[in-house]
Enzyme design. Structure first.
Site, PDB file in Angstrom:
ATOM      1  N   GLY A   1     -18.020 -16.904  17.751  1.00 43.94           N
ATOM      2  CA  GLY A   1     -18.431 -17.595  18.971  1.00 43.94           C
ATOM      3  C   GLY A   1     -18.053 -19.063  18.998  1.00 43.94           C
TER       4      GLY A   1
ATOM      5  N   HIS B   1     -25.030  -7.431  11.049  1.00 48.38           N
ATOM      6  CA  HIS B   1     -24.360  -8.548  11.722  1.00 48.38           C
ATOM      7  C   HIS B   1     -24.988  -9.861  11.255  1.00 48.38           C
ATOM      8  CE1 HIS B   1     -22.881 -11.244  14.817  1.00 48.38           C
ATOM      9  NE2 HIS B   1     -21.938 -10.356  15.028  1.00 48.38           N
TER      10      HIS B   1
ATOM     11  N   GLU C   1     -16.598 -10.667   9.162  1.00 45.20           N
ATOM     12  CA  GLU C   1     -16.781 -11.676  10.202  1.00 45.20           C
ATOM     13  C   GLU C   1     -17.218 -13.004   9.576  1.00 45.20           C
ATOM     14  OE1 GLU C   1     -17.686  -9.660  14.226  1.00 45.20           O
ATOM     15  OE2 GLU C   1     -19.567  -9.875  13.168  1.00 45.20           O
TER      16      GLU C   1
ATOM     17  N   GLU D   1     -25.823 -12.387  12.795  1.00 41.70           N
ATOM     18  CA  GLU D   1     -26.941 -12.847  13.639  1.00 41.70           C
ATOM     19  C   GLU D   1     -28.230 -12.115  13.282  1.00 41.70           C
ATOM     20  OE1 GLU D   1     -24.863 -12.148  17.294  1.00 41.70           O
ATOM     21  OE2 GLU D   1     -23.473 -13.761  16.777  1.00 41.70           O
TER      22      GLU D   1
ATOM     23  N   SER E   1     -14.074 -14.673  17.101  1.00 41.99           N
ATOM     24  CA  SER E   1     -13.189 -15.269  18.114  1.00 41.99           C
ATOM     25  C   SER E   1     -11.866 -14.519  18.278  1.00 41.99           C
ATOM     26  CB  SER E   1     -12.934 -16.753  17.807  1.00 41.99           C
ATOM     27  OG  SER E   1     -14.161 -17.474  17.807  1.00 41.99           O
TER      28      SER E   1
ATOM     29  N   LYS F   1     -23.639  -7.945  22.122  1.00 44.58           N
ATOM     30  CA  LYS F   1     -24.819  -8.736  21.758  1.00 44.58           C
ATOM     31  C   LYS F   1     -25.871  -8.616  22.884  1.00 44.58           C
ATOM     32  CE  LYS F   1     -21.748 -11.445  18.935  1.00 44.58           C
ATOM     33  NZ  LYS F   1     -21.405 -12.699  18.285  1.00 44.58           N
TER      34      LYS F   1
HETATM   35  P1  13P Z   1     -16.994 -13.621  19.033  1.00 41.78           P
HETATM   36  O1  13P Z   1     -15.836 -12.685  19.257  1.00 41.78           O
HETATM   37  O2  13P Z   1     -17.674 -14.025  20.297  1.00 41.78           O
HETATM   38  O3  13P Z   1     -16.618 -14.764  18.148  1.00 41.78           O
HETATM   39  O4  13P Z   1     -18.096 -12.771  18.230  1.00 41.78           O
HETATM   40  C1  13P Z   1     -17.704 -12.101  17.093  1.00 41.78           C
HETATM   41  C2  13P Z   1     -18.801 -11.215  16.676  1.00 41.78           C
HETATM   42  O5  13P Z   1     -19.830 -11.660  16.200  1.00 41.78           O
HETATM   43  C3  13P Z   1     -18.628  -9.763  16.877  1.00 41.78           C
HETATM   44  O6  13P Z   1     -19.624  -9.056  16.216  1.00 41.78           O
END
Ligand code: 13P
Length: 250
Positions: A174, A96, A168, A98, A214, A13
Site C-alpha cells: 500500500g 496477512h 509480501e 495486517e 504494490s 481487504k
Molecule cells: P497493495 O497491492 O495495495 O500494496 O497490497 C498488497 C497486499 O497487502 C495484498 O495482500
C-alpha cells in the site's frame, strides 16, 4: 522446471459492500474469461455469498480473507472453515501482515488455520514478509524462513503442493513502493529453497509462491516473469476492473 500456473489473486481487504462486490465480479468475468492465469478474488465475509453466485460457472475463484481454526464454539465474531466450505469458498488468505499487526496473529495461529483450511478441503494462501527495519537489519531471510517454517508445521507434501505462499514485504504494501524484481525474486527463491529442505525438490518446484506489495499493471509482467515468482497477491490494484484485468493478462 515445473509448470506452475500463474495466479493473480486480489485481496480486497475491507473494501466494497456486498452489492458492490457482486457487481464488480459480474463485470470482471467477461474481461478475464480468456485468461490462462488462475484468477482469484479475496473478498470480505459478507460479500462471499453474492460473489460466489456471481462467479459461478466462470474462471473466477473466490477466497476468504481470514478464518478461525476451531470447528465451532464460543468465539464471538469468528467464522469457521466449515461455514466457508459449505458456501463454496476455495481459498483462504491467512497470516496477512495486517492480521499479524492489528489483530495479533502469530505464526502458531497461522499454522492452526492452515491445518483447519486443508482439513476442510480448501486451500490456504499463506502470507509472510519482513518489515523495513528487518530488511535494514539484514534479517529478512531468517525472518521469512521462520514465519514459513512454523506456518507449515505438520503439512504433508501433498498438502504443501496444493497450498500457496505469498511473500509480501510490509514496506511495499500500500506504499506504492514495490520491491524490485530482483528483491522479490531473491526472497521467493529463499522460500523455495526452504521448501526443498523441508519437502524435497518435487514439492518445491510444484508449490506456487506469489509476490505481493504494490503490484500494478505496470510492474506485474516483469515480476511474474521472474523464475521463482508465480503470480501476485494484489491489494489496491485489484479493486478496479482495468488495473486487475491488466495484471491477470500480464
Ligand atoms: P497493495 O497491492 O495495495 O500494496 O497490497 C498488497 C497486499 O497487502 C495484498 O495482500
Amino acid at each position: 522446471m515445473a509448470n506452475r500456473t500463474i495466479m493473480a489473486a486480489g485481496n480486497w481487504k475491507m473494501n466494497k459492500t456486498p452489492a458492490e462486490a457482486s457487481a464488480f465480479v459480474e463485470g470482471l468475468k467477461p474481461l478475464v474469461a480468456g485468461a490462462t492465469t488462475e484468477v482469484v478474488v479475496g473478498v470480505p465475509f459478507v460479500a462471499l455469498s453474492g460473489v460466489l453466485a456471481a462467479a459461478k460457472g466462470s474462471n473466477v475463484k473466490v477466497a476468504a480473507q481470514n478464518v478461525h481454526w476451531e470447528a465451532n464454539g464460543a468465539y464471538t465474531g469468528e467464522i469457521s472453515c466449515g461455514m466457508l466450505k459449505e458456501m463454496g469458498v476455495e481459498y483462504v488468505i491467512v497470516g496477512h501482515s495486517e492480521r499479524r499487526e492489528y489483530f495479533g496473529e502469530t505464526n502458531e495461529m497461522i499454522n492452526k488455520k492452515a491445518r483447519a483450511i486443508l482439513n476442510a478441503g480448501m486451500l490456504p494462501i499463506i502470507c509472510c514478509g519482513e518489515t523495513l527495519t528487518q530488511r535494514e537489519q539484514g534479517v529478512t531471510a531468517e525472518h521469512v524462513r521462520y514465519q514459513i517454517k512454523v506456518a507449515l508445521l505438520g503439512l504433508s507434501a501433498e498438502e504443501m503442493m496444493k497450498s500457496v505462499i505469498a511473500y509480501e514485504p510490509i514496506w511495499a504494501i500500500g506504499t506504492g513502493k514495490t520491491a524490485s524484481d530482483e528483491q522479490a525474486e531473491e526472497v521467493c527463491a529463499i522460500i523455495r529453497q526452504l521448501l526443498v529442505e523441508l519437502y524435497g525438490t518435487e514439492v518445491a518446484e510444484t508449490t506456487r509462491i506469489l509476490y505481493g506489495g504494490s503490484v500494478n499493471a505496470g510492474n506485474a509482467k516483469v515480476l511474474f516473469g521472474m523464475p521463482n515468482i508465480d503470480g501476485g497477491l494484489v491489494g489496491g490494484a485489484s479493486l478496479k476492473h482495468d488495473g486487475f484485468t491488466a495484471i491477470v493478462l500480464a
